[in-house]
Scaffold this active site. Structure first.
Site, PDB file in Angstrom:
ATOM      1  N   ASP A 115     115.376  54.831  49.636  1.00  0.00           N
ATOM      2  CA  ASP A 115     114.067  54.982  50.279  1.00  0.00           C
ATOM      3  C   ASP A 115     113.038  54.209  49.467  1.00  0.00           C
ATOM      4  O   ASP A 115     113.386  53.437  48.581  1.00  0.00           O
ATOM      5  CB  ASP A 115     113.706  56.463  50.397  1.00  0.00           C
ATOM      6  CG  ASP A 115     113.421  57.112  49.046  1.00  0.00           C
ATOM      7  OD1 ASP A 115     113.737  56.502  48.008  1.00  0.00           O
ATOM      8  OD2 ASP A 115     112.879  58.234  49.032  1.00  0.00           O
TER       9      ASP A 115
ATOM     10  N   LYS B 127     120.260  54.753  55.981  1.00  0.00           N
ATOM     11  CA  LYS B 127     119.731  55.632  54.932  1.00  0.00           C
ATOM     12  C   LYS B 127     120.034  57.093  55.260  1.00  0.00           C
ATOM     13  O   LYS B 127     120.508  57.843  54.387  1.00  0.00           O
ATOM     14  CB  LYS B 127     118.222  55.437  54.771  1.00  0.00           C
ATOM     15  CG  LYS B 127     117.626  56.259  53.629  1.00  0.00           C
ATOM     16  CD  LYS B 127     116.120  56.080  53.549  1.00  0.00           C
ATOM     17  CE  LYS B 127     115.409  56.811  54.649  1.00  0.00           C
ATOM     18  NZ  LYS B 127     113.928  56.800  54.492  1.00  0.00           N
TER      19      LYS B 127
END
Length: 228
Positions: free
Chosen positions: A138, A120
């Site tokens: 997220d 991420k």
């Protein structure tokens, strides 16, 4: 969600916010990497407060190494897990100096090889700093992807792959920012604000929320006044 609906979904978000940006404050790719690394389980607002003075002093990996672990901790001690984050930031800074001439690599594998940098974080840096068509998923984007039907998936990686497959041009670079901001301010976890959502008619979420009643709005106003 059909292709035409997905295009319209992004088109409306783009009309409302033509130039979406991260809410993390940074001055260069290195500071962005540090900010994103520090943002895990912390708010952007909290990270920005912690890094304001830090980034005025530290702009390069070499300067971070010179600051040292304890110096960094003193700056970011207000954010969660700061001890571990500080160790990772010092370690990744040392690697950048040693192996990358002090520059942040624009490559996912190279980024993920850095301490404290997962997929991420790498996707955020590649997208925000280098304009790559990456999709950092997220909690907000995971929720929006599944709730709206634009990119359903049981795992973060599944949602990321669905977004990569389904997101059309010219929205691929900005998609990450539009979706995270939409999830943060409109498609909220507990009570999505469907009554003011620009894509509500395209969304597959069945339990659409109605606007606050006049009575509840008055109670909220009175509560705010009483707290002032």
């Amino acid at each position: 969600m059909k292709k035409a609906d997905i295009f319209e979904f992004y088109h409306r978000l783009a009309e409302a916010n033509p130039a979406p940006e991260t809410e993390l404050a940074y001055g260069n790719a290195y500071q962005l990497l540090v900010a994103v690394t520090c943002s895990a389980q912390s708010t952007d607002v909290g990270v920005n407060k912690a890094t304001k003075a830090l980034f005025a002093e530290v702009k390069t990996p070499a300067q971070m190494v010179a600051l040292g672990l304890e110096g960094l901790k003193a700056h970011i001690k207000t954010i969660g897990l700061f001890n571990n984050k500080a160790k990772n930031v010092i370690a990744l800074s040392e690697i950048l100096v040693r192996d990358h001439a002090g520059e942040v690599p624009a490559d996912r594998d190279a980024l993920e090889a850095l301490p404290g940098v997962g997929r991420k974080t790498a996707n955020v840096v590649m997208n925000t700093a280098f304009g790559a068509e990456t999709f950092a998923v997220d909690t907000h984007i995971f929720r929006v992807g599944n709730r709206t039907g634009i990119a359903p998936g049981k795992t973060v990686l599944a949602v990321e792959k669905a977004l990569d497959k389904k997101t059309p041009q010219p929205f691929r670079v900005g998609a990450h920012h539009w979706l995270i901001l939409h999830g943060r301010y409109i498609c909220k976890a507990r009570t999505p604000q469907c009554w003011r959502c620009p894509v509500a008619d395209l969304c597959r979420f069945k339990l659409k929320t109605a606007p606050p009643t006049i009575k509840s709005a008055k109670v909220q106003t009175d509560t705010v006044k009483a707290a002032a």
